[in-house]
Design a protein around this motif. Structure first.
Motif, PDB file in Angstrom:
ATOM      1  N   SER A  16       0.859  -1.182   0.000  1.00 33.78           N
ATOM      2  CA  SER A  16       0.000   0.000   0.000  1.00 33.78           C
ATOM      3  C   SER A  16       0.896   1.233   0.000  1.00 33.78           C
ATOM      4  CB  SER A  16      -0.910  -0.003   1.238  1.00 33.78           C
ATOM      5  OG  SER A  16      -1.716   1.144   1.254  1.00 33.78           O
ATOM      6  N   LYS A  17       1.222   1.689  -1.173  1.00 30.75           N
ATOM      7  CA  LYS A  17       2.230   2.742  -1.293  1.00 30.75           C
ATOM      8  C   LYS A  17       1.723   4.070  -0.733  1.00 30.75           C
ATOM      9  CE  LYS A  17       4.717   0.927  -5.286  1.00 30.75           C
ATOM     10  NZ  LYS A  17       5.220   1.242  -6.643  1.00 30.75           N
ATOM     11  N   ILE A  18       2.635   4.756  -0.057  1.00 27.92           N
ATOM     12  CA  ILE A  18       2.311   6.065   0.480  1.00 27.92           C
ATOM     13  C   ILE A  18       2.462   7.102  -0.624  1.00 27.92           C
ATOM     14  CG2 ILE A  18       3.111   7.864   2.061  1.00 27.92           C
ATOM     15  CD1 ILE A  18       3.734   5.727   4.077  1.00 27.92           C
ATOM     16  N   LYS A  19       1.495   7.984  -0.709  1.00 24.85           N
ATOM     17  CA  LYS A  19       1.493   8.972  -1.776  1.00 24.85           C
ATOM     18  C   LYS A  19       2.429  10.133  -1.450  1.00 24.85           C
ATOM     19  CE  LYS A  19      -1.631  11.534  -4.768  1.00 24.85           C
ATOM     20  NZ  LYS A  19      -3.052  11.778  -5.109  1.00 24.85           N
ATOM     21  N   THR A  20       3.333  10.418  -2.363  1.00 24.07           N
ATOM     22  CA  THR A  20       4.236  11.557  -2.229  1.00 24.07           C
ATOM     23  C   THR A  20       4.099  12.450  -3.459  1.00 24.07           C
ATOM     24  OG1 THR A  20       6.082  10.369  -3.245  1.00 24.07           O
ATOM     25  CG2 THR A  20       5.886  10.253  -0.842  1.00 24.07           C
ATOM     26  N   SER A 153      -6.918  24.927   3.782  1.00 22.14           N
ATOM     27  CA  SER A 153      -7.110  24.977   5.240  1.00 22.14           C
ATOM     28  C   SER A 153      -6.926  23.622   5.903  1.00 22.14           C
ATOM     29  CB  SER A 153      -8.506  25.533   5.559  1.00 22.14           C
ATOM     30  OG  SER A 153      -9.523  24.726   4.953  1.00 22.14           O
ATOM     31  N   ASP A 154      -7.019  22.539   5.137  1.00 20.42           N
ATOM     32  CA  ASP A 154      -6.814  21.200   5.693  1.00 20.42           C
ATOM     33  C   ASP A 154      -5.384  20.712   5.522  1.00 20.42           C
ATOM     34  OD1 ASP A 154      -9.524  20.876   6.486  1.00 20.42           O
ATOM     35  OD2 ASP A 154     -10.058  20.392   4.418  1.00 20.42           O
ATOM     36  N   GLY A 155      -4.518  21.561   4.988  1.00 21.55           N
ATOM     37  CA  GLY A 155      -3.131  21.169   4.797  1.00 21.55           C
ATOM     38  C   GLY A 155      -2.877  20.426   3.506  1.00 21.55           C
ATOM     39  N   HIS A 156      -3.859  20.365   2.622  1.00 25.12           N
ATOM     40  CA  HIS A 156      -3.667  19.697   1.332  1.00 25.12           C
ATOM     41  C   HIS A 156      -2.976  20.650   0.355  1.00 25.12           C
ATOM     42  CE1 HIS A 156      -7.459  17.154   2.424  1.00 25.12           C
ATOM     43  NE2 HIS A 156      -6.370  16.765   3.091  1.00 25.12           N
ATOM     44  N   LEU A 157      -2.189  20.091  -0.536  1.00 29.89           N
ATOM     45  CA  LEU A 157      -1.559  20.881  -1.577  1.00 29.89           C
ATOM     46  C   LEU A 157      -2.618  21.451  -2.509  1.00 29.89           C
ATOM     47  CD1 LEU A 157       1.316  18.384  -2.464  1.00 29.89           C
ATOM     48  CD2 LEU A 157       1.578  20.552  -1.228  1.00 29.89           C
ATOM     49  N   PRO A 165      -9.396  24.800  -9.802  1.00 29.72           N
ATOM     50  CA  PRO A 165      -8.602  24.482  -8.610  1.00 29.72           C
ATOM     51  C   PRO A 165      -8.626  22.987  -8.310  1.00 29.72           C
ATOM     52  CG  PRO A 165     -10.072  26.333  -8.205  1.00 29.72           C
ATOM     53  CD  PRO A 165     -10.496  25.719  -9.509  1.00 29.72           C
ATOM     54  N   SER A 166      -7.508  22.509  -7.753  1.00 29.43           N
ATOM     55  CA  SER A 166      -7.403  21.094  -7.397  1.00 29.43           C
ATOM     56  C   SER A 166      -6.586  20.972  -6.122  1.00 29.43           C
ATOM     57  CB  SER A 166      -6.718  20.321  -8.532  1.00 29.43           C
ATOM     58  OG  SER A 166      -6.493  18.974  -8.175  1.00 29.43           O
ATOM     59  N   THR A 167      -6.891  19.981  -5.310  1.00 31.61           N
ATOM     60  CA  THR A 167      -6.130  19.742  -4.091  1.00 31.61           C
ATOM     61  C   THR A 167      -5.605  18.312  -4.093  1.00 31.61           C
ATOM     62  OG1 THR A 167      -8.091  19.103  -2.834  1.00 31.61           O
ATOM     63  CG2 THR A 167      -7.423  21.419  -2.749  1.00 31.61           C
ATOM     64  N   VAL A 168      -4.492  18.116  -3.412  1.00 35.32           N
ATOM     65  CA  VAL A 168      -3.851  16.800  -3.326  1.00 35.32           C
ATOM     66  C   VAL A 168      -3.434  16.558  -1.889  1.00 35.32           C
ATOM     67  CG1 VAL A 168      -1.842  15.436  -4.009  1.00 35.32           C
ATOM     68  CG2 VAL A 168      -3.020  16.869  -5.700  1.00 35.32           C
ATOM     69  N   ASP A 169      -3.772  15.398  -1.381  1.00 33.48           N
ATOM     70  CA  ASP A 169      -3.367  14.997  -0.031  1.00 33.48           C
ATOM     71  C   ASP A 169      -2.154  14.086  -0.148  1.00 33.48           C
ATOM     72  OD1 ASP A 169      -3.178  14.448   2.633  1.00 33.48           O
ATOM     73  OD2 ASP A 169      -4.923  13.109   2.705  1.00 33.48           O
ATOM     74  N   ALA A 170      -0.987  14.600   0.182  1.00 30.48           N
ATOM     75  CA  ALA A 170       0.249  13.824   0.100  1.00 30.48           C
ATOM     76  C   ALA A 170       0.872  13.704   1.479  1.00 30.48           C
ATOM     77  CB  ALA A 170       1.228  14.490  -0.861  1.00 30.48           C
TER      78      ALA A 170
END
Length: 423
Positions: A16-20, A153-157, A165-170
């Motif tokens: 289960s690879k961690i997303k970076t 505000s949630d710390g997502h990129l 607009p787009s957000t990414v949770d890494a």
């Protein structure tokens, strides 16, 4: 990784690879992505441009100077005050490793007469194509036309994309956004305000390996714009070197000028202007030069006599005439000894650095005191930085790319250790 170099694996992540995320598709970012993917992480590279490695390709337009062959202690000294902080990264991925890495991509290298190292193809495009094939084969994905705008505000990129607009949770992010030179290729320094707002200490971005402005006369500017000055020696602040320069409409640039540019720039920042000295005939003994200049001129024009007696080029004579105008002392009024002294110490007043957008590289950036040993930004856990956006500079000759590759690899290793502290 890198031929016989060490591999970094994350066994716990394989199922289960961690997303970076890597933001910036230049040498530093791509190298970080390679390290991360070979270490078992899931990697996506984001870039604002429509294609990757644009500045890398520009750097290779006249021959891709990957690194330099000089001994490592002398090599590291080229980084000046940043040497201590950069040394571990470069020692972990030194010039020899970079050459092996290039060869593994089907691009063997050679050492030129100056000690600089080039791919045998002499271009950046074959190396970049091979590198992108390798990255694709190990699962690195790309999201282009994604301009990073910070965090939500949630710390997502957060990104601005053509679709909105787009957000990414890494779990971890590597920033490799470059400096501010050649902004049309993607490195525009737009990240400075974003990180400064997070409390990250950033030294002002300044041009490095750049040209300088000179208040040429209209006559000199119109006649000598674009003309090279060869076989000269340039000196400033106790440093002297041989090389070439080119007259521009607004000043002077070229390899010899770039090599002195850091000291010249800082002197101009401190005093508003500074003086560079140019020896037009550095190999000619002073007594010999005086003897030549003691010969009668006859009916020759002064410029023609100078050209023959001292074997000066037209642009060299033009520089002498510019110096005479500034000093208010006509050249024909000088004694042979004084004229000989001027020929090998022509003062050239520089009144500014060329714009950062035209500089080869950038000084300033994220203070190295903000970066830990793994290249993580201390104020931002899980956020790493590499390449030219860090506060270091170096001369041309392979040192810029070497440090970008090496810090990118170091940031990648730092992320893997952050994700698995047992490493």
């Amino acid at each position: 990784m890198f031929g016989a170099e060490r591999e970094y694996a994350l066994p716990a992540l394989m199922s289960s690879k961690i997303k970076t995320a890597v933001i910036g598709a230049g040498p530093a970012g791509l190298m970080a992505a390679e390290v991360l993917a070979q270490g078992g992480a899931s990697v996506t590279v984001y870039d604002a441009m429509a294609s990757v490695g644009r500045k890398f390709l520009l750097a290779g337009r006249g021959g891709l100077n990957l690194t330099h062959s000089e001994p490592l202690p002398e090599f590291l000294a080229r980084y000046g005050s940043a040497m201590l902080q950069l040394a571990p990264a470069i020692e972990a991925f030194p010039p020899e490793a970079l050459r092996r890495w290039s060869e593994a991509l089907g691009q063997p290298t050679f050492v030129g007469s100056s000690g600089r190292v080039f791919p045998e193809a002499f271009k950046a495009s074959p190396l970049l194509r091979a590198w992108l094939r390798r990255l694709d084969s190990i699962g690195v994905r790309f999201a282009l036309r994604h301009r990073w705008s910070g965090w939500d505000s949630d710390g997502h990129l957060s990104f601005v994309t053509p679709d909105g607009p787009s957000t990414v949770d890494a779990r971890a992010t590597v920033l490799g956004l470059g400096g501010a030179s050649w902004p049309r290729l993607g490195s525009d320094g737009g990240w400075v305000e974003t990180l400064a707002a997070k409390g990250v200490a950033i030294s002002p971005l300044r041009p490095a390996n750049c040209g300088f402005t000179v208040a040429w006369s209209d006559i000199f500017r119109d006649r000598f714009e674009g003309q090279p000055l060869k076989g000269a020696a340039f000196s400033f602040g106790g440093h002297a070197l041989r090389g070439e320069a080119v007259m521009t409409r607004s000043g002077i640039e070229g390899g010899a000028i770039y090599a002195l540019s850091a000291d010249l720039r800082e002197a101009i920042i401190a005093a508003g202007e500074t003086t560079l000295h140019i020896a037009l005939r550095p190999d000619l003994d002073k007594n010999d030069l005086v003897a030549r200049l003691s010969a009668p001129r006859g009916k020759q024009s002064f410029s023609n006599w100078l050209r023959k007696a001292a074997q000066l080029s037209p642009v060299g004579i033009g520089l002498l005439q510019e110096a005479a105008v500034v000093s208010g002392t006509p050249l024909p009024s000088l004694s042979p000894a004084a004229l000989a002294g001027l020929i090998n110490a022509v003062p050239l007043k520089l009144n500014g650095a060329a714009p950062i957008a035209r500089a080869i590289s950038t000084a300033g950036g994220i203070s190295l005191s903000e970066i830990d040993s793994g290249f993580m930004i201390r104020h931002l856990p899980g956020v790493f930085a590499a390449g030219e956006m860090l506060d270091w500079e170096a001369p041309t000759g392979g040192y810029l790319l070497q440090a970008s590759f090496a810090t990118g690899a170091a940031a990648g290793r730092g992320v893997l250790k952050y994700l698995d502290p047992r490493k």
